[in-house]
Write a protein that holds these residues in place. Structure first.
Motif, PDB file in Angstrom:
ATOM      1  N   ALA A 132       8.032  19.056 -22.871  1.00 23.02           N
ATOM      2  CA  ALA A 132       6.875  19.278 -23.938  1.00 23.02           C
ATOM      3  C   ALA A 132       6.435  17.925 -24.406  1.00 23.02           C
ATOM      4  O   ALA A 132       5.453  17.647 -24.703  1.00 23.02           O
ATOM      5  N   ALA A 133       7.724  17.028 -24.487  1.00 21.12           N
ATOM      6  CA  ALA A 133       7.425  15.689 -25.021  1.00 21.12           C
ATOM      7  C   ALA A 133       6.936  14.760 -24.137  1.00 21.12           C
ATOM      8  O   ALA A 133       6.710  13.562 -24.425  1.00 21.12           O
ATOM      9  N   GLY A 134       6.699  15.154 -22.882  1.00 22.54           N
ATOM     10  CA  GLY A 134       6.094  13.820 -21.892  1.00 22.54           C
ATOM     11  C   GLY A 134       7.044  13.187 -21.551  1.00 22.54           C
ATOM     12  O   GLY A 134       6.595  11.914 -21.057  1.00 22.54           O
ATOM     13  N   LEU A 135       8.340  13.558 -21.256  1.00 19.13           N
ATOM     14  CA  LEU A 135       9.266  12.439 -20.901  1.00 19.13           C
ATOM     15  C   LEU A 135       9.607  12.639 -19.318  1.00 19.13           C
ATOM     16  O   LEU A 135       9.664  13.929 -18.853  1.00 19.13           O
ATOM     17  N   GLY A 136       9.884  11.815 -18.580  1.00 23.81           N
ATOM     18  CA  GLY A 136      10.126  11.601 -17.107  1.00 23.81           C
ATOM     19  C   GLY A 136      10.876  10.569 -16.775  1.00 23.81           C
ATOM     20  O   GLY A 136      11.125   9.654 -17.424  1.00 23.81           O
ATOM     21  N   THR A 170      12.157   5.336 -18.293  1.00 30.18           N
ATOM     22  CA  THR A 170      11.423   6.431 -18.436  1.00 30.18           C
ATOM     23  C   THR A 170       9.779   6.324 -18.571  1.00 30.18           C
ATOM     24  O   THR A 170       9.374   5.113 -19.060  1.00 30.18           O
ATOM     25  N   THR A 171       9.140   7.421 -17.919  1.00 32.92           N
ATOM     26  CA  THR A 171       8.015   7.544 -17.890  1.00 32.92           C
ATOM     27  C   THR A 171       7.453   8.322 -19.217  1.00 32.92           C
ATOM     28  O   THR A 171       8.181   9.487 -19.289  1.00 32.92           O
ATOM     29  N   LEU A 177       4.538  12.685 -26.878  1.00 32.20           N
ATOM     30  CA  LEU A 177       5.936  12.098 -27.475  1.00 32.20           C
ATOM     31  C   LEU A 177       5.654  12.391 -28.847  1.00 32.20           C
ATOM     32  O   LEU A 177       6.394  12.766 -29.603  1.00 32.20           O
ATOM     33  N   ASP A 178       4.500  11.530 -29.424  1.00 36.56           N
ATOM     34  CA  ASP A 178       4.338  10.916 -30.683  1.00 36.56           C
ATOM     35  C   ASP A 178       4.308  12.425 -31.421  1.00 36.56           C
ATOM     36  O   ASP A 178       4.828  12.916 -32.763  1.00 36.56           O
ATOM     37  N   ASN A 231      10.363   5.722 -29.930  1.00 42.55           N
ATOM     38  CA  ASN A 231      10.952   4.608 -28.862  1.00 42.55           C
ATOM     39  C   ASN A 231      12.597   4.722 -28.635  1.00 42.55           C
ATOM     40  O   ASN A 231      12.918   4.855 -27.621  1.00 42.55           O
ATOM     41  N   LEU A 232      13.186   5.265 -29.802  1.00 44.67           N
ATOM     42  CA  LEU A 232      14.745   5.536 -29.631  1.00 44.67           C
ATOM     43  C   LEU A 232      14.765   6.703 -28.500  1.00 44.67           C
ATOM     44  O   LEU A 232      15.829   6.706 -27.743  1.00 44.67           O
ATOM     45  N   ILE A 233      13.985   7.605 -28.864  1.00 41.76           N
ATOM     46  CA  ILE A 233      14.159   8.979 -27.821  1.00 41.76           C
ATOM     47  C   ILE A 233      13.713   8.488 -26.500  1.00 41.76           C
ATOM     48  O   ILE A 233      14.627   9.077 -25.454  1.00 41.76           O
ATOM     49  N   LYS A 234      12.608   7.993 -26.158  1.00 45.12           N
ATOM     50  CA  LYS A 234      12.283   7.228 -24.891  1.00 45.12           C
ATOM     51  C   LYS A 234      13.433   6.469 -24.182  1.00 45.12           C
ATOM     52  O   LYS A 234      13.463   6.647 -22.984  1.00 45.12           O
ATOM     53  N   ASP A 235      14.197   5.694 -24.846  1.00 46.64           N
ATOM     54  CA  ASP A 235      15.128   4.732 -24.454  1.00 46.64           C
ATOM     55  C   ASP A 235      16.418   5.423 -24.048  1.00 46.64           C
ATOM     56  O   ASP A 235      17.010   5.392 -23.224  1.00 46.64           O
TER      57      ASP A 235
END
Length: 612
Positions: A132-136, A170-171, A177-178, A231-235
């Motif tokens: 749901a947060a758009g992470l890949g 990460t894509t 995500l926001d 950004n922390l979550i993405k990384d």
């Protein structure tokens, strides 16, 4: 040709020795001496060192040659592979081909791509849905971060023993995500500070029993840097330990230790048993639930939890039980017979001094036994003692007014007003308040709101007739108007501009106030016979009063309203208009005008009702 010079230059002894055949079976030392040159036989230690160095050089050379061979083999066999020691979020892919490494990453990490991401934020642990947060994950780009096989031999050797962590690439769908981070902050991470305190809950089936529980202090926290958290979550969203997000904190004062110290040291013993207050002729019981309701807590900067007791709450619980031991006191009043009024003596008030009574309360509450207090009383004189009445100069009627048309429950309400106001005495300069004099709204019954029998039924309906009667008596006595409200529409039983309303349709009261601006005191006599009410103001004549009303102006005819049904009551309605009333005061001896007051009143039109 053979070189015979060696033999010519040689020592004869050497020549003879050379001709001898080797002596097999000789001792080792003798054999060594036999084959060594004369110089070697003279320096044996130096000879051994030379031999050792030679052997070492041979070994080193062999090792280097072997290392070169192995390096070449390793370089050729690992060309294009992921560098040894490469670890991607806990998955070792070092030494694999890029195809095999990507397959391994997909195999081991793919299940984690749909698992909730642990979020660690202050004192909260939450979960984030990565889909749901758009992470890949971008697999090729992740492996590209590992680089190529190093050419440096030392680096290649070290790769057998060292681990080189590489983050995933990460894509992201950044808007998703926001939005997910914003919702996460509002729904889970953010919370206001909770100051340490103590709560209470009733004990089922008990008579006033309660138990206490701690309200643990908790710092407030809020995620202000939403972009930084995203950004922390993405990384780090695939880190097995989760993602730690920094928050801004709002600290509280009390500590857990401070809360529990107050709970155990004061609150628990305070509500363990009832407390008895001994009055003069009666006792009152302060039950645990009443103690709890009066207890207040304040967090302190040193972490402790302060305790105070609300005296008003305690008073509210104990006062009804000890009311019979108190005397509210009474001002001197007047009674009215056939002749001059007579004085009803005043009474001193004797009431409980609650501050003095509660002075030792906190020390008594922590006792297991001897939970008793003694009520302290104080005596105070009335505002108008009997001795002062004689000097007020009250001896004759100076204003009187009567209204009629009373019936039913409205007459009952007016009679209740009469009983509460009759006999009131005012000093010069003192202001009368109808609400203050009638006290609590008790003893009144439901009746139509308006004096003419119309309007909704409310408790106290019809009392505005008494207010109007009282207002006119004070008006004619020359007392100063201190505030009143006219009716919204005109009732022809009263003089235009000289009426007063005492009750609204919602049941709330409207005050009527006037001030004794005369040089003498006044007393109010009120009486009702069931169909009419009369109010007389007694005092000493100071003015002769005239009332002058202007002609009606700005007249508005009533509108017509058609009402169906058998319960319809036809009415002619009433016109709306404005009127000016002027009160003129004269000196009763000289006849000279000494003052006048003018008041403009606007009445609304009352619609006429036609039954259909």
């Amino acid at each position: 040709m053979p070189d015979n010079r060696r033999w010519l230059d040689s020592d004869p002894e050497d020549f003879r020795a050379a001709e001898r055949p080797p002596l097999l079976g000789m001792p080792e030392t003798e054999l060594a001496e036999e084959i060594l040159s004369p110089g070697e036989r003279r320096h044996p230690a130096r000879s051994r060192a030379k031999r050792l160095v030679g052997r070492a050089l041979v070994i080193v050379g062999g090792v280097l040659a072997l290392g070169v061979i192995l390096y070449a083999i390793d370089l050729l066999t690992s060309a294009g592979d992921v560098p040894r020691g490469t670890v991607v979020v806990g998955v070792d892919v070092g030494g694999l081909s890029r195809q095999d490494a990507e397959a391994k990453l997909r195999r081991e990490l793919q299940p984690r791509l749909n698992q909730p991401v642990p979020i660690l934020a202050g004192d909260v642990q939450a979960k984030l849905d990565p889909v749901a947060a758009g992470l890949g994950v971008d697999w090729p780009a992740t492996l590209a971060q590992a680089g190529r096989q190093p050419l440096d031999p030392l680096t290649r050797i070290g790769s057998f023993f060292a681990r080189r962590p590489v983050d995933v690439v990460t894509t992201t769908d950044r808007p998703k995500l926001d939005q997910a981070v914003s919702v996460l902050a509002v729904d889970h991470l953010n919370h206001p500070p909770t100051e340490g305190s103590i709560g209470f809950q009733p004990v089922p089936g008990s008579d006033g029993g309660v138990t206490a529980y701690p309200v643990e202090p908790r710092d407030g926290q809020v995620l202000n840097d939403l972009a930084g958290a995203a950004n922390l979550i993405k990384d780090h969203w695939l880190d097995r330990r989760g993602v730690s997000i920094p928050l801004d904190h709002a600290p509280v004062l009390a500590t857990t230790q401070g809360v529990h110290a107050t709970l155990n040291g004061f609150v628990t013993p305070a509500i363990a048993h009832p407390l008895t207050v001994h009055g003069e002729g009666a006792n009152a019981l302060l039950k645990p639930d009443a103690i709890a309701a009066a207890t207040r807590f304040t967090a302190r900067a040193d972490g402790s939890l302060g305790v105070s007791l609300d005296s008003e709450k305690l008073y509210g619980s104990l006062s009804p039980q000890l009311a019979g031991t108190e005397n509210a006191g009474k001002d001197a009043r007047m009674t009215f017979g056939s002749g001059s009024p007579t004085v009803v003596p005043s009474e001193d008030a004797r009431q409980i001094d609650w501050d003095a009574t509660f002075a030792t309360l906190t020390s008594v509450l922590i006792k297991a036994d001897g939970r008793d207090l003694t009520a302290h009383y104080r005596t105070s004189p009335p505002a108008l003692p009997t001795a002062d009445v004689g000097g007020l100069g009250i001896g004759e009627v100076i204003g009187e007014f009567t209204t009629g048309g009373l019936s039913g429950p409205a007459a009952t309400n007016v009679k209740t007003m009469v009983d509460r106001v009759n006999g009131v005495i005012l000093r010069p300069g003192q202001t009368f308040s109808l609400i203050d004099r009638t006290g609590p709204w008790q003893g009144f019954v439901p009746a139509p709101l308006h004096e003419d029998g119309t309007g909704p039924r409310v408790v106290g309906g019809g009392v505005s007739q008494f207010a109007t009667t009282l207002y006119n008596a004070a008006y004619l006595a020359g007392l100063a108007d201190a505030g009143h409200t006219e009716h919204g529409y005109y009732l022809d039983r009263y003089p235009p501009g000289r009426d007063a309303e005492a009750l609204r349709a919602d049941g709330s009261r409207i005050d009527l106030r006037f001030t004794d601006g005369l040089s003498a005191g006044v007393a109010i006599q009120a009486l009702s016979d069931g169909s009419s009410v009369t109010v007389r103001i007694w005092g000493r004549h100071q003015y002769r009063v005239e009332s002058r009303a202007s002609p009606w102006r700005d007249i508005v005819a009533p509108s017509i309203v058609q009402q169906p049904g058998s319960g319809c009551r036809p009415s002619a309605g009433a016109a709306g208009f404005s009127v000016t009333d002027t009160r003129v005061r004269y000196d009763p001896v000289t006849g000279a005008e000494v003052g006048r007051e003018t008041r403009v009143t606007r009445y609304d039109a009352v619609p006429a009702t036609v039954c259909v």
